[in-house]
Design a protein around this motif. Structure first.
Motif, PDB file in Angstrom:
ATOM      1  N   TYR A   1       0.826  -1.215   0.000  1.00  0.00           N
ATOM      2  CA  TYR A   1       0.000   0.000   0.000  1.00  0.00           C
ATOM      3  C   TYR A   1       0.859   1.262   0.000  1.00  0.00           C
ATOM      4  CZ  TYR A   1      -3.115   3.673   1.618  1.00  0.00           C
ATOM      5  OH  TYR A   1      -3.804   4.856   1.744  1.00  0.00           O
ATOM      6  N   ILE A   2       1.899   1.263   0.814  1.00  0.00           N
ATOM      7  CA  ILE A   2       2.788   2.432   0.870  1.00  0.00           C
ATOM      8  C   ILE A   2       3.425   2.691  -0.493  1.00  0.00           C
ATOM      9  CG2 ILE A   2       4.951   3.292   1.854  1.00  0.00           C
ATOM     10  CD1 ILE A   2       4.188   1.804   4.444  1.00  0.00           C
ATOM     11  N   CYS A   3       3.801   1.610  -1.174  1.00  0.00           N
ATOM     12  CA  CYS A   3       4.481   1.751  -2.477  1.00  0.00           C
ATOM     13  C   CYS A   3       3.511   2.097  -3.606  1.00  0.00           C
ATOM     14  CB  CYS A   3       5.226   0.470  -2.821  1.00  0.00           C
ATOM     15  SG  CYS A   3       6.610   0.099  -1.730  1.00  0.00           S
TER      16      CYS A   3
ATOM     17  N   ASN B   1      -0.036  -5.680 -10.552  1.00  0.00           N
ATOM     18  CA  ASN B   1      -1.378  -6.200 -10.250  1.00  0.00           C
ATOM     19  C   ASN B   1      -2.278  -5.115  -9.671  1.00  0.00           C
ATOM     20  OD1 ASN B   1      -0.893  -8.868 -11.071  1.00  0.00           O
ATOM     21  ND2 ASN B   1       0.088  -9.370  -9.142  1.00  0.00           N
ATOM     22  N   ILE B   2      -1.747  -4.324  -8.746  1.00  0.00           N
ATOM     23  CA  ILE B   2      -2.530  -3.241  -8.145  1.00  0.00           C
ATOM     24  C   ILE B   2      -2.858  -2.182  -9.194  1.00  0.00           C
ATOM     25  CG2 ILE B   2      -2.532  -1.400  -6.427  1.00  0.00           C
ATOM     26  CD1 ILE B   2      -2.801  -4.190  -5.256  1.00  0.00           C
ATOM     27  N   GLU B   3      -1.868  -1.846 -10.022  1.00  0.00           N
ATOM     28  CA  GLU B   3      -2.090  -0.820 -11.049  1.00  0.00           C
ATOM     29  C   GLU B   3      -3.116  -1.289 -12.068  1.00  0.00           C
ATOM     30  OE1 GLU B   3      -1.804   2.890 -11.935  1.00  0.00           O
ATOM     31  OE2 GLU B   3      -0.347   2.067 -10.507  1.00  0.00           O
ATOM     32  N   GLY B   4      -3.150  -2.584 -12.344  1.00  0.00           N
ATOM     33  CA  GLY B   4      -4.128  -3.127 -13.282  1.00  0.00           C
ATOM     34  C   GLY B   4      -5.557  -2.986 -12.790  1.00  0.00           C
ATOM     35  N   ILE B   5      -5.739  -2.847 -11.482  1.00  0.00           N
ATOM     36  CA  ILE B   5      -7.067  -2.621 -10.915  1.00  0.00           C
ATOM     37  C   ILE B   5      -7.322  -1.129 -10.706  1.00  0.00           C
ATOM     38  CG2 ILE B   5      -8.583  -3.114  -8.957  1.00  0.00           C
ATOM     39  CD1 ILE B   5      -6.908  -5.628  -8.451  1.00  0.00           C
ATOM     40  N   LEU B   6      -6.302  -0.430 -10.209  1.00  0.00           N
ATOM     41  CA  LEU B   6      -6.448   0.982  -9.864  1.00  0.00           C
ATOM     42  C   LEU B   6      -6.700   1.864 -11.079  1.00  0.00           C
ATOM     43  CD1 LEU B   6      -6.281   3.188  -7.687  1.00  0.00           C
ATOM     44  CD2 LEU B   6      -3.806   3.264  -8.065  1.00  0.00           C
TER      45      LEU B   6
ATOM     46  N   GLY C   1      -5.991   1.973  -0.939  1.00  0.00           N
ATOM     47  CA  GLY C   1      -6.191   1.330   0.355  1.00  0.00           C
ATOM     48  C   GLY C   1      -7.280   0.285   0.321  1.00  0.00           C
ATOM     49  N   VAL C   2      -8.384   0.576  -0.361  1.00  0.00           N
ATOM     50  CA  VAL C   2      -9.484  -0.380  -0.457  1.00  0.00           C
ATOM     51  C   VAL C   2      -9.040  -1.637  -1.208  1.00  0.00           C
ATOM     52  CG1 VAL C   2     -11.759  -0.794  -1.457  1.00  0.00           C
ATOM     53  CG2 VAL C   2     -11.289   1.369  -0.290  1.00  0.00           C
ATOM     54  N   ILE C   3      -8.300  -1.446  -2.317  1.00  0.00           N
ATOM     55  CA  ILE C   3      -7.808  -2.589  -3.093  1.00  0.00           C
ATOM     56  C   ILE C   3      -6.914  -3.474  -2.229  1.00  0.00           C
ATOM     57  CG2 ILE C   3      -6.353  -3.282  -5.037  1.00  0.00           C
ATOM     58  CD1 ILE C   3      -7.298  -0.701  -6.445  1.00  0.00           C
ATOM     59  N   CYS C   4      -5.992  -2.858  -1.504  1.00  0.00           N
ATOM     60  CA  CYS C   4      -5.072  -3.632  -0.661  1.00  0.00           C
ATOM     61  C   CYS C   4      -5.814  -4.304   0.489  1.00  0.00           C
ATOM     62  CB  CYS C   4      -3.970  -2.717  -0.116  1.00  0.00           C
ATOM     63  SG  CYS C   4      -2.809  -2.127  -1.375  1.00  0.00           S
TER      64      CYS C   4
END
Length: 557
Positions: free
Chosen positions: A148-150, A374-379, A399-402
């Motif tokens: 999340y921090i990154c 993976n996070i960027e693909g959702i965000l 934050g919600v994704i994580c």
């Protein structure tokens, strides 16, 4: 299908407030960090090992990657770049109160015991979930907090972290390479890796495993590459980028295999020497021979002589069969290669604590950089598509994704969590990717249109796609994926899906007990395959209905 070229794209492109990459290196490193992950370090070497060396898997991987990595990556990156709009180690316990666990440790190995009992506290059956293991939950929470921090500001934050997370694993692999090549037995490990075994190519499973390895390794069809590419300039040489990432990914698998197999060769040689030494001591004591009369070098000669002259005595000693090849072939899949086999090798090295820290920090970096994509693909789709209000801060979405990911991953911290991890890895991370990628390619080529696609590529790169690309997009790539899909389904239906259970009460322990999945778990496996793919027909059906209603409304007016 419309054949009108999309050469008017520059006229409709507008500058917006979307973030951009600081430089091209940052973008390339982000894609490399996303593509190069744990699959390169533990799954690729494992495939090399179980297929009798590296040539079979390497040949297939490079052939398949020639099409999958380059073509599919280019298709996905291009489709977003054109329009600048993202699409949607421990010894055995001495506590007398834990007698069962003591037996479990001594019947296997200290490393096996530490991993399965002290770390995972694994159950003997997938249906025995047990409680959440608090130490695993804590580690999971720490990991997702770091993610999340990154990723808190999207590429604005991950772009800075990627310099460390993408480069550090290569530094560690290089250190291990230098150290591994100086260890006794390294040559044997590398010979085993590179010795040709062309007969293995007759096994269709090799081709299937190599093809799915490419998807797993490069993280195709996950959406991360599309998201990263959307922050490039529309006029970007995506062909060069795609080929670069494809080559770096494949070469990294090979590069990672060299230090790993050199160290595994050291482990195998050490185990082989230990086996010989035990047999030599038994023979010296039985026949009252002088010390050093039998050595590792002349053991075979002595054994043959004594087995001929005193066969009953030799048989009564119950000597172990010492074969270096057998030690080299001792394999473990997935996490087992990293946390068991490789760990057993590391603890034999001088300064093992330092080498262990280096190795596991490298694995953490690989996993971290892969999670960025993976996070960027959702965000990115959530930020760009009319799904979430523009007023919602990016930090909140991240934050919600994580948080959702953390809660979902809690199933892996159960006592049966390792079995569930294997299910997710086998079903959610293989077949759905093939299906999604197949529809991406056929959608671009046969729906959007190869003519329009080629004209857009020319506008982006300044050159028309050559004959190789045309044939690959139209025929070879879809056909390969369809073939792999049919082969995968065929092999899966030929036998009952099963898993290896760590059961100390099993008669052949420490071998894993092979158990069939219950029907309700098979239903979950099917659900894991269907859920990621079901949105393709659903969205297609939605647009079909929308177009039909729009046409009727137009005719009515």
């Amino acid at each position: 299908m419309s054949n009108a070229p999309s050469l008017d794209i520059p006229e409709v492109l507008k500058e917006d407030d979307r973030p951009k990459w600081d430089n091209k290196l940052q973008y390339i490193l982000s894609c490399v960090g996303f593509a190069v992950g744990l699959g390169n370090v533990w799954r690729f070497p494992y495939l090399c090992q179980i297929y009798g060396g590296g040539i079979g898997s390497l040949m297939v991987s490079f052939i398949v990657s020639l099409y999958y990595n380059t073509i599919l990556t280019w298709v996905m990156w291009y489709f977003i770049n054109s329009f600048q709009e993202p699409l949607p180690w421990s010894a055995c316990p001495l506590n007398g109160n834990r007698t069962g666990h003591i037996e479990e440790c001594h019947e296997s190995t200290a490393v096996n015991y530490f991993w399965y009992r002290r770390t995972l506290n694994i159950s003997s059956d997938i249906t025995d979930s047990g409680n959440l293991q608090w130490w695993l939950v804590l580690c999971l929470a720490i990991c997702w907090s770091i993610v999340y921090i990154c990723t808190i500001r999207g590429i604005e934050s991950t772009g800075k972290a990627i310099y460390v997370t993408a480069i550090f694993p290569y530094l560690v692999l290089t250190i291990f390479l230098i150290r591994g090549l100086t260890l006794p037995g390294a040559t044997e490990g590398l010979v085993y890796l590179f010795t040709p075994n062309l007969n293995i190519l007759k096994n269709p499973r090799v081709w299937l495993d190599a093809a799915t390895q490419i998807f797993f390794s490069l993280s195709l069809a996950f959406g991360g590459l599309i998201a990263f590419s959307s922050y490039n300039s529309p006029k970007n040489d995506c062909e060069k980028d795609a080929v670069t990432i494809a080559i770096v990914n494949s070469m990294t698998s090979l590069y990672a295999s060299i230090p790993i197999f050199s160290i595994l060769g050291f482990k195998a040689t050490t185990g082989y020497w230990d086996c010989l030494d035990r047999n030599i001591i038994s023979i010296l004591n039985e026949f009252d021979l002088p010390d050093q009369s039998i050595t590792r070098d002349n053991y075979t000669i002595w054994f043959g002589f004594l087995n001929t002259t005193h066969p009953k005595k030799i048989t009564s000693l119950k000597l172990r069969s010492c074969d270096l090849q057998e030690f080299l072939e001792q394999s473990a899949s997935g996490t087992g290669l990293a946390f068991i086999v490789f760990t057993e090798a590391i603890i034999l090295m001088p300064g093992s604590q330092g080498w262990a820290i280096l190795f596991f920090v490298m694995l953490f970096s690989l996993g971290l950089s892969s999670m960025f994509g993976n996070i960027e693909g959702i965000l990115t789709p959530l930020l760009e598509l009319p799904v979430v209000s523009k007023s919602v801060p990016k930090e909140v979405l991240s934050g919600v994704i994580c948080l959702v990911s953390f809660v979902t991953a809690l199933c892996f911290t159960l006592r049966s969590g390792s079995y569930w991890l294997e299910i997710f890895d086998s079903y959610a991370g293989s077949l759905p990717l093939l299906i999604i990628a197949f529809f991406e390619v056929t959608g671009v080529v046969y729906v959007y249109g190869i003519k329009r696609f080629s004209d857009d590529v020319k506008w982006m790169t300044g050159r028309q796609p050559n004959f190789y690309w045309q044939v690959s997009w139209r025929i070879i790539s879809p056909l390969l994926m369809l073939t792999v899909f049919i082969a995968f389904v065929t092999l899966q239906t030929q036998k009952q899906p099963s898993y290896g259970a760590w059961n100390p009460k099993y008669k052949d322990f420490p071998m894993k007990e092979e158990k069939d999945y219950p029907n309700w778990i098979l239903a979950i496996c099917v659900l894991l395959v269907v859920l990621p793919c079901i949105f393709i027909p659903m969205v297609a059906f939605y647009h079909l209905i929308k177009r039909m209603l729009g046409r009727r409304k137009k005719e009515g007016t």
